[in-house]
Write a protein that holds these residues in place. Structure first.
Motif, mmCIF file in Angstrom:
data_model
loop_
_atom_site.group_PDB
_atom_site.id
_atom_site.type_symbol
_atom_site.label_atom_id
_atom_site.label_comp_id
_atom_site.label_asym_id
_atom_site.label_seq_id
_atom_site.Cartn_x
_atom_site.Cartn_y
_atom_site.Cartn_z
ATOM 1 N N SER A 8 0.819 -1.216 0.000
ATOM 2 C CA SER A 8 0.000 0.000 0.000
ATOM 3 C C SER A 8 0.853 1.266 0.000
ATOM 4 O O SER A 8 0.369 2.345 -0.332
ATOM 5 C CB SER A 8 -0.938 0.009 1.216
ATOM 6 O OG SER A 8 -0.196 0.142 2.412
ATOM 7 N N LYS A 9 2.125 1.148 0.369
ATOM 8 C CA LYS A 9 2.984 2.327 0.466
ATOM 9 C C LYS A 9 3.916 2.499 -0.728
ATOM 10 O O LYS A 9 4.619 3.503 -0.820
ATOM 11 C CB LYS A 9 3.821 2.260 1.750
ATOM 12 C CG LYS A 9 2.989 2.376 3.016
ATOM 13 C CD LYS A 9 3.886 2.391 4.233
ATOM 14 C CE LYS A 9 3.055 2.556 5.513
ATOM 15 N NZ LYS A 9 3.906 2.569 6.720
ATOM 16 N N THR A 12 4.986 5.925 -2.692
ATOM 17 C CA THR A 12 4.470 7.083 -1.961
ATOM 18 C C THR A 12 5.433 8.257 -2.086
ATOM 19 O O THR A 12 6.636 8.110 -1.902
ATOM 20 C CB THR A 12 4.297 6.732 -0.467
ATOM 21 O OG1 THR A 12 3.435 5.610 -0.358
ATOM 22 C CG2 THR A 12 3.688 7.901 0.299
ATOM 23 N N ASN A 166 1.548 9.340 10.641
ATOM 24 C CA ASN A 166 0.295 9.514 11.377
ATOM 25 C C ASN A 166 0.546 10.174 12.730
ATOM 26 O O ASN A 166 -0.387 10.417 13.489
ATOM 27 C CB ASN A 166 -0.416 8.164 11.562
ATOM 28 C CG ASN A 166 0.451 7.121 12.269
ATOM 29 O OD1 ASN A 166 1.497 7.446 12.846
ATOM 30 N ND2 ASN A 166 0.030 5.866 12.229
ATOM 31 N N SER A 428 -10.527 4.024 9.724
ATOM 32 C CA SER A 428 -10.644 2.786 8.968
ATOM 33 C C SER A 428 -10.732 3.107 7.479
ATOM 34 O O SER A 428 -11.325 4.105 7.077
ATOM 35 C CB SER A 428 -11.907 2.038 9.413
ATOM 36 O OG SER A 428 -12.264 1.046 8.477
ATOM 37 N N LYS A 429 -10.141 2.263 6.655
ATOM 38 C CA LYS A 429 -10.182 2.486 5.206
ATOM 39 C C LYS A 429 -11.601 2.319 4.659
ATOM 40 O O LYS A 429 -11.951 2.899 3.636
ATOM 41 C CB LYS A 429 -9.235 1.505 4.492
ATOM 42 C CG LYS A 429 -7.766 1.791 4.737
ATOM 43 C CD LYS A 429 -6.895 0.786 4.009
ATOM 44 C CE LYS A 429 -5.408 1.067 4.257
ATOM 45 N NZ LYS A 429 -4.531 0.070 3.599
ATOM 46 N N LYS A 430 -12.415 1.527 5.347
ATOM 47 C CA LYS A 430 -13.746 1.208 4.812
ATOM 48 C C LYS A 430 -14.845 2.123 5.329
ATOM 49 O O LYS A 430 -15.901 2.226 4.707
ATOM 50 C CB LYS A 430 -14.097 -0.255 5.119
ATOM 51 C CG LYS A 430 -13.220 -1.246 4.376
ATOM 52 C CD LYS A 430 -13.713 -2.670 4.547
ATOM 53 C CE LYS A 430 -12.880 -3.638 3.707
ATOM 54 N NZ LYS A 430 -13.324 -5.045 3.862
ATOM 55 N N SER A 431 -14.618 2.784 6.464
ATOM 56 C CA SER A 431 -15.682 3.631 7.016
ATOM 57 C C SER A 431 -15.096 4.837 7.732
ATOM 58 O O SER A 431 -14.237 4.676 8.600
ATOM 59 C CB SER A 431 -16.558 2.839 7.994
ATOM 60 O OG SER A 431 -17.431 3.709 8.699
ATOM 61 N N MET A 436 -9.160 2.707 13.121
ATOM 62 C CA MET A 436 -8.347 1.522 12.899
ATOM 63 C C MET A 436 -7.127 1.603 13.805
ATOM 64 O O MET A 436 -6.504 2.647 13.956
ATOM 65 C CB MET A 436 -7.889 1.465 11.431
ATOM 66 C CG MET A 436 -7.039 0.226 11.080
ATOM 67 S SD MET A 436 -5.290 0.297 11.602
ATOM 68 C CE MET A 436 -4.701 1.656 10.602
ATOM 69 N N THR A 469 -9.063 -9.302 10.355
ATOM 70 C CA THR A 469 -9.392 -8.050 11.042
ATOM 71 C C THR A 469 -10.395 -8.299 12.151
ATOM 72 O O THR A 469 -11.411 -8.984 11.951
ATOM 73 C CB THR A 469 -9.990 -7.019 10.056
ATOM 74 O OG1 THR A 469 -9.060 -6.789 8.997
ATOM 75 C CG2 THR A 469 -10.296 -5.704 10.744
#
Length: 481
Positions: A8-9, A12, A166, A428-431, A436, A469
């Motif tokens: 995912s990185k 970047t 972060n 969270s990536k989804k919501s 997360m 998860t």
């Protein structure tokens, strides 16, 4: 392969706060493992003092640097495509200079500079302090190169800027290079022989991170268990050290204890471990200090002794299992993750079955699994024929991944019904309504945001899960908050 790649990185572009006096723009992209991303922070820090501010806009850059990886062929092909794209930008920004940093730079310096002429500057992993001089060379119209490997450079005197962070978790490099000479790995040739960083400089960096609000660090090295400080120099020269140096030497278990004591409320992780170098002292130190997370990344690579020998892994699978048994005995709730290579040269179906048996023996919490790809410059690349057909590699890898996924589910489900401390790392990536974070075993946890914030330590009731998860609900702040 021992260096964990976070897909995912990859690629970047990194940015830090602008200094008003800095007039030039640096665009820096990173590929590969956590070591490369940590190195990019060192580079940005050095160039920040030399008049550069970072940008995420390629079209406003004066200097483009790519921090490269040679672990897998896919990474090299991606980087080559990116270099072609950077050179297209030169048509509208003719003063733009392009440089390659890191492992691929060292290995392909002649091709990149002389044959393909797609870069202006090539800088190896030990030469980042020379960047201001190399940039002056490039500015004057000459190509610049420094890929000399150092016996003592650790960048311990550089305070890395934290890029795109972060603000909660950070990497702290403790070693550079590697002495293990695994036949599939290019690291000893691109990053040099192993040397350790002064423990005092490590503690100063950890204390500074805590003062700046960071809550978790990962001690980072190609092989952290080999850490050995005796006043400087290569690890292989330790036998020549004086009696006083040997008596006062600091090994990895000593360092781990020093860091844990320095900041008792900060979470401590480390990566990567090598089975042949991990000692029970390290495991006992983990068990002794609550703030050292119960997770060990312990690459197995193969379950076959014949293949392990061909890889120059200096242990047998039986010795590996004994280490696993000792970890489970000393730290019963310790998570263990793996790296596995499918289709190493000469691997037979029986060798592959040995790997599946190893997976069933350990039942890892998670893992990183790859098909073997020949890396030029490695012993395997020079001496072994890549003789396992791609179709066979793919089939074996899919079987490994399927079995690992079933074990992930078992390990994740074991957390259900418990209340565990989670450090919130971000949304969270989804919501957007959920946070997360990770528990100490490094399992991802999501839960409703409520009043909590990034950086909080929160107790979470684990109610359900996917295969990898945990899904829960916060029940209050932890005592660590």
């Amino acid at each position: 392969m021992e260096k964990t790649i976070d897909e995912s990185k990859q690629g970047t572009s990194l940015v830090l706060d602008t200094k008003t006096k800095n007039s030039r723009k640096l665009y820096i992209e990173s590929y590969g493992c956590a070591m490369n991303f940590a190195d990019s922070e060192v580079v940005a820090s050095i160039l920040s003092e030399d008049g550069f501010s970072t940008t995420q806009e390629l079209n406003e850059a004066d200097l483009v640097l790519v921090n490269t990886c040679s672990i897998r062929d896919k990474a090299e092909q991606t980087i080559r495509k990116r270099l072609t794209e950077y050179n297209k930008v030169k048509k509208t920004r003719p003063h733009l200079k392009v440089g390659v940093l890191g492992c691929m730079a060292e290995r392909l310096k002649d091709k990149l500079l002389d044959e393909e002429k797609i870069v202006d500057m090539v800088v190896g992993p030990d030469a980042y302090k020379d960047l201001p001089n190399l940039i002056k060379e490039v500015d004057s119209g000459r190509d610049a190169v420094n890929v000399i490997l150092s016996k003592d450079e650790t960048y311990g005197d550089i305070s890395p800027v934290r890029l795109n962070t972060n603000g909660v978790t950070a990497f702290v490099s403790i070693t550079r290079g590697c002495d293990n000479m695994c036949t599939f790995c290019v690291v000893p040739f691109t990053r040099g022989r192993e040397r350790s960083r002064d423990p005092q400089s490590i503690l100063e960096e950890v204390n500074e991170l805590w003062a700046n609000g960071f809550k978790e660090i990962t001690l980072l090295g190609q092989n952290v268990d080999s850490y050995l400080w005796y006043g400087g120099g290569l690890k292989k020269d330790f036998e020549k050290a004086s009696d006083m140096q040997k008596a006062t030497a600091v090994d990895f278990s000593d360092l781990l204890e020093k860091v844990a004591l320095a900041q008792p409320k900060m979470r401590i992780r480390f990566s990567t471990s090598n089975p042949q170098d991990m000692t029970l002292d390290v495991i006992r130190t983990m068990a002794k200090y609550k703030n050292i997370c119960n997770h060990i990344h312990l690459p197995v690579q193969s379950g076959s002794n014949r293949i392990l020998k061909a890889m120059n892994r200096l242990h047998t699978i039986e010795e590996y299992f004994e280490l696993i048994d000792n970890i489970r005995k000393i730290i019963p709730n310790c998570a263990i993750s793996q790296d596995i290579i499918a289709g190493f040269p000469t691997e037979t179906e029986e060798d592959h079955q040995d790997t599946l048996r190893a997976l069933n023996y350990v039942k890892y919490d998670f893992g990183y699994m790859y098909m073997y790809s020949e890396r030029p410059g490695t012993m395997a690349g020079r001496k072994m024929e890549d003789d396992v057909p791609d179709a066979t590699k793919k089939r074996r890898l899919s079987e490994i991944i399927a079995l690992q996924r079933s074990h992930c589910k078992i390990r994740t489900e074991a957390h259900l019904g418990t209340v565990q401390e989670v450090l919130i790392e971000g949304p969270s990536k989804k919501s957007p309504h959920e946070w997360m974070g990770r528990n100490e075993q490094s399992t991802v946890v999501v839960f409703p945001k409520e009043q909590y914030q990034v950086g909080d330590f929160v107790n979470v009731q684990m109610n359900s899960c996917t295969s990898a998860t945990l899904i829960g609900k916060a029940v209050g702040y932890s005592e660590n908050n």
